[in-house]
Scaffold this motif. Structure first.
Motif, short mmCIF file in Angstrom:
data_model
loop_
_atom_site.label_atom_id
_atom_site.label_comp_id
_atom_site.label_asym_id
_atom_site.label_seq_id
_atom_site.Cartn_x
_atom_site.Cartn_y
_atom_site.Cartn_z
N THR A 1 0.84 -1.21 0.00
CA THR A 1 0.00 0.00 0.00
C THR A 1 0.87 1.25 0.00
O THR A 1 0.58 2.22 -0.72
N ASP A 2 1.95 1.24 0.78
CA ASP A 2 2.84 2.41 0.80
C ASP A 2 3.54 2.58 -0.57
O ASP A 2 3.72 3.71 -1.04
N PHE A 3 3.93 1.47 -1.18
CA PHE A 3 4.60 1.55 -2.49
C PHE A 3 3.66 2.12 -3.54
O PHE A 3 4.06 2.92 -4.39
N GLN A 4 2.39 1.72 -3.50
CA GLN A 4 1.42 2.26 -4.46
C GLN A 4 1.29 3.77 -4.31
O GLN A 4 1.19 4.49 -5.31
N ILE A 5 1.31 4.24 -3.07
CA ILE A 5 1.11 5.67 -2.82
C ILE A 5 2.37 6.48 -3.12
O ILE A 5 2.31 7.54 -3.75
N ARG A 6 3.53 5.93 -2.72
CA ARG A 6 4.77 6.71 -2.79
C ARG A 6 5.56 6.50 -4.08
O ARG A 6 6.40 7.33 -4.44
N CYS A 7 5.29 5.36 -4.76
CA CYS A 7 6.13 5.04 -5.93
C CYS A 7 5.30 4.71 -7.18
O CYS A 7 5.50 3.65 -7.81
N PRO A 8 4.38 5.56 -7.58
CA PRO A 8 3.54 5.24 -8.75
C PRO A 8 4.29 5.42 -10.06
O PRO A 8 5.22 6.23 -10.17
N MET A 9 3.87 4.64 -11.05
CA MET A 9 4.47 4.74 -12.39
C MET A 9 4.24 6.11 -13.01
O MET A 9 5.11 6.65 -13.70
N LYS A 10 3.06 6.68 -12.77
CA LYS A 10 2.74 7.95 -13.40
C LYS A 10 3.70 9.06 -12.98
O LYS A 10 3.92 10.00 -13.73
N GLU A 11 4.25 8.96 -11.79
CA GLU A 11 5.19 9.97 -11.30
C GLU A 11 6.64 9.54 -11.50
O GLU A 11 7.56 10.16 -10.94
N LYS A 12 6.84 8.47 -12.25
CA LYS A 12 8.18 7.97 -12.57
C LYS A 12 8.98 7.60 -11.32
O LYS A 12 10.19 7.76 -11.26
#
Length: 615
Positions: free
Chosen positions: A294-305
């Motif tokens: 859940t933290d990875f989804q929030i902090r490391c999204p593909m859209k934000e590279k």
């Protein structure tokens, strides 16, 4: 268009296990029971296939009336366009129709060809159809064509067709722990399906961690990979989508090989998430996986590279996980050799026992049975809770948003003792059970429906054993007496049957106490009070009064003392007389014996007699 699909339709927003294995994948159709309860001529039980959309009522059942519309029978359009509503009215049975486009409680889909039951799913991958399917919140079931024709014929003939959809055995429930697994993916750029999956993981995290921390469940995450055929391992596509020389692959996130992230980036992050779980599990904190994803989804999204190792390491550090152990677990993605973690995942994709191959993402498996239906917190929690043996469910399964407490209405039809606030009704996820209770160490025995009786020691603790009891002015009395067998007997100070009543005895009026001349008697509830005149002190055990200084004797004590002294004097005199007479008798006996051998002072000399016998 009728909402159904064939089992060979395996692509659900993600790449398949492999391009070749589609023809051989073993897809298992998950079923539930459908019973026709009326009319009599078509009564019977049939199998139905649970749809891969809607919300199946796992662990429960639903009874209703089947309605077959005269118009829009294939539900290609909204029933609102025809002025038709299937929404059930208060107090009426739920309505079952073919599809949910007008407020029905469930949808039954009759197949249009003679074939084995299949799993219904949305036939297209466009966002509009996916969003439509997402909004379906009622259970769905596919029935065979022949059975469907039987239902239609009965309805058209004027019969009221009542059916019962039953999901209680759709999930095995052997013991007090549920084992479940989620086949997921770290890719967050695959469209509506990915968005649904990401939303579910975030929403379900709390419930999952409660189950895991309490020891109620054993959760395992899984990730699907496919392998590149050996002839294409050197192709641009395989190099960009695979690691370990084509052994483990994932589809390109944007479906564009020339830009953005590549499939192998997804494989590496999937591998990292698997190793996060393994390392967390080694420290007895497997639930940390939910925090990481859940933290990875929030902090490391593909859209934000930010979908990369650097961002992942920050999340790992924040959760107190050992980054070096995770790196060691992941191995070398460029090595021309198998990766033990991903190889294990590919092996797990193949169905074992009653479970089919995992070919659709996302897939939830509960107690080795694949979940069907909407991937939503409430629906999934129902399926997991259905996997517990009755009466072993944790509190999270008995909350109001998951199940209905049947004990709240008419006590579930079970035995109860309203006076003692006791009941044999016990709420479980699948419904209530009537089971005589265990209260304060006392086990009640009986059928749980019509009667429960306490057994064993301590039964007087439970509603005073059914005997009389009362409290007044801070004093409490009970007629319950337990000497192996409970019996009702009024306590001292009371009289009555001991069951319905015990009345206070007036010891003063009945002259049972305070009979000494100096005593004054006052009756109390269950007892009495005695006082003495002047400075005298009442002794309850002897029912008498004595001086507080103890130097003067009064009343019965004085008389008793005189008697005792008299008895002592009489005893002493008798002893002296006895002793004198015994001594006199002994003296006379001794003198007589001695007189035969020697003269005593009071006798003369004894003559010497000679015998006349001759020698």
């Amino acid at each position: 268009m009728e909402l159904r699909t064939f089992h060979h339709h395996l692509l659900q927003g993600f790449m398949l296990l492999s391009l070749i294995s589609n023809c051989y994948a073993r897809f298992v159709v998950e079923k539930n029971s459908l019973t026709v309860t009326s009319p009599e001529k078509i009564k019977g039980t049939h199998d139905s296939a649970i749809g891969n959309f809607g919300i199946p009522q796992y662990g429960g059942s639903m009874a209703g009336v089947v309605v077959y519309p005269k118009e829009n029978q294939k539900a290609c359009k909204s029933f609102d366009d025809f002025g038709i509503s299937f929404k059930s009215k208060p107090g009426s049975l739920p309505t079952f129709v073919l599809v949910d486009r007008g407020g029905a409680s469930a949808v039954l889909v009759a197949d249009d060809i003679e074939e084995a039951l299949i799993t219904m799913d949305n036939p297209e991958e466009d966002s509009s159809s996916a969003k439509y399917i997402e909004n379906i919140t009622i259970p769905s079931a596919l029935i065979e064509k022949t059975f469907g024709e039987t239902l239609k014929k009965a309805i058209s003939g004027g019969d009221m067709v009542n059916v019962n959809l039953d999901w209680r055995e759709a999930v095995p429930h052997p013991d007090d722990r549920v084992e479940y697994e989620l086949w997921t993916n770290s890719n967050d750029e695959c469209g509506v399906k990915c968005d649904m999956l990401m939303a579910f993981v975030k929403d379900f995290k709390g419930a999952a961690q409660i189950l895991e921390k309490g020891g109620y469940s054993q959760f395992t995450p899984h990730y699907i990979t496919w392998y590149c055929p050996q002839a294409f391992t050197l192709s641009r596509q395989c190099k960009s989508q695979c690691i370990n020389r084509g052994r483990y692959c994932a589809p390109d996130p944007e479906q564009d090989f020339s830009s953005g992230y590549e499939g192998k980036d997804v494989v590496i992050e999937n591998l990292r998430q698997l190793c996060v779980f393994k390392v967390a599990n080694e420290t007895n904190r497997p639930w940390v996986w939910w925090d990481y994803v859940t933290d990875f989804q929030i902090r490391c999204p593909m859209k934000e590279k930010k979908y990369n190792k650097e961002c992942a390491d920050v999340v790992i550090k924040s959760l107190g996980l050992d980054a070096k152990k995770i790196e060691k677990c992941m191995g070398d993605p460029d090595a021309d050799m198998e990766n033990s973690v991903l190889k294990e995942e590919q092996d797990a994709q193949v169905g074992k026992g009653s479970r089919g191959d995992v070919t659709i993402l996302p897939t939830l498996v509960v107690n080795n049975r694949q979940y069907r239906g909407k991937l939503a917190k409430g629906a999934v929690l129902k399926a997991i809770c259905a996997g517990f043996e009755e009466t072993t469910e944790p509190a999270v399964c008995l909350s109001g948003d998951v199940e209905t407490n049947e004990c709240l209405e008419n006590n579930g039809g079970c035995w109860q003792d309203k006076a003692a606030n006791l009941t044999a009704c016990r709420d479980t996820f699948r419904g209530r059970v009537c089971e005589c209770p265990l209260v304060d160490g006392v086990q009640f025995k009986g059928d749980g429906y019509s009667h429960c009786e306490p057994g064993g020691p301590g039964r007087c603790k439970i509603n005073n054993g059914g005997c009389w009891h009362e409290s007044q002015n801070g004093r409490a009395y009970s007629a319950c007496l337990d000497n192996g067998d409970v019996k009702c007997q009024c306590p001292p100070g009371f009289k009555g049957d001991g069951v319905k009543s015990c009345e206070d005895i007036d010891e003063c009026k009945e002259k049972r106490a305070c009979q000494c001349p100096e005593c004054s008697c006052k009756n109390t509830w269950g007892s009495y009070e005695c006082t003495c005149n002047g400075d005298l002190l009442y002794i309850r055990d002897h029912d008498t009064c004595i001086s507080k200084s103890g130097t003067e004797v009064r009343s019965a004590w004085a008389a008793m003392s005189v008697i005792l002294i008299g008895l002592a004097m009489a005893g002493g005199g008798a002893y002296l007389v006895y002793k004198y007479r015994l001594r006199s008798y002994m003296d006379s006996e001794i003198r007589a014996i001695m007189a035969q051998y020697m003269p005593l002072d009071s006798q003369g000399e004894v003559p010497n007699y000679v015998s006349n016998d001759r020698a």
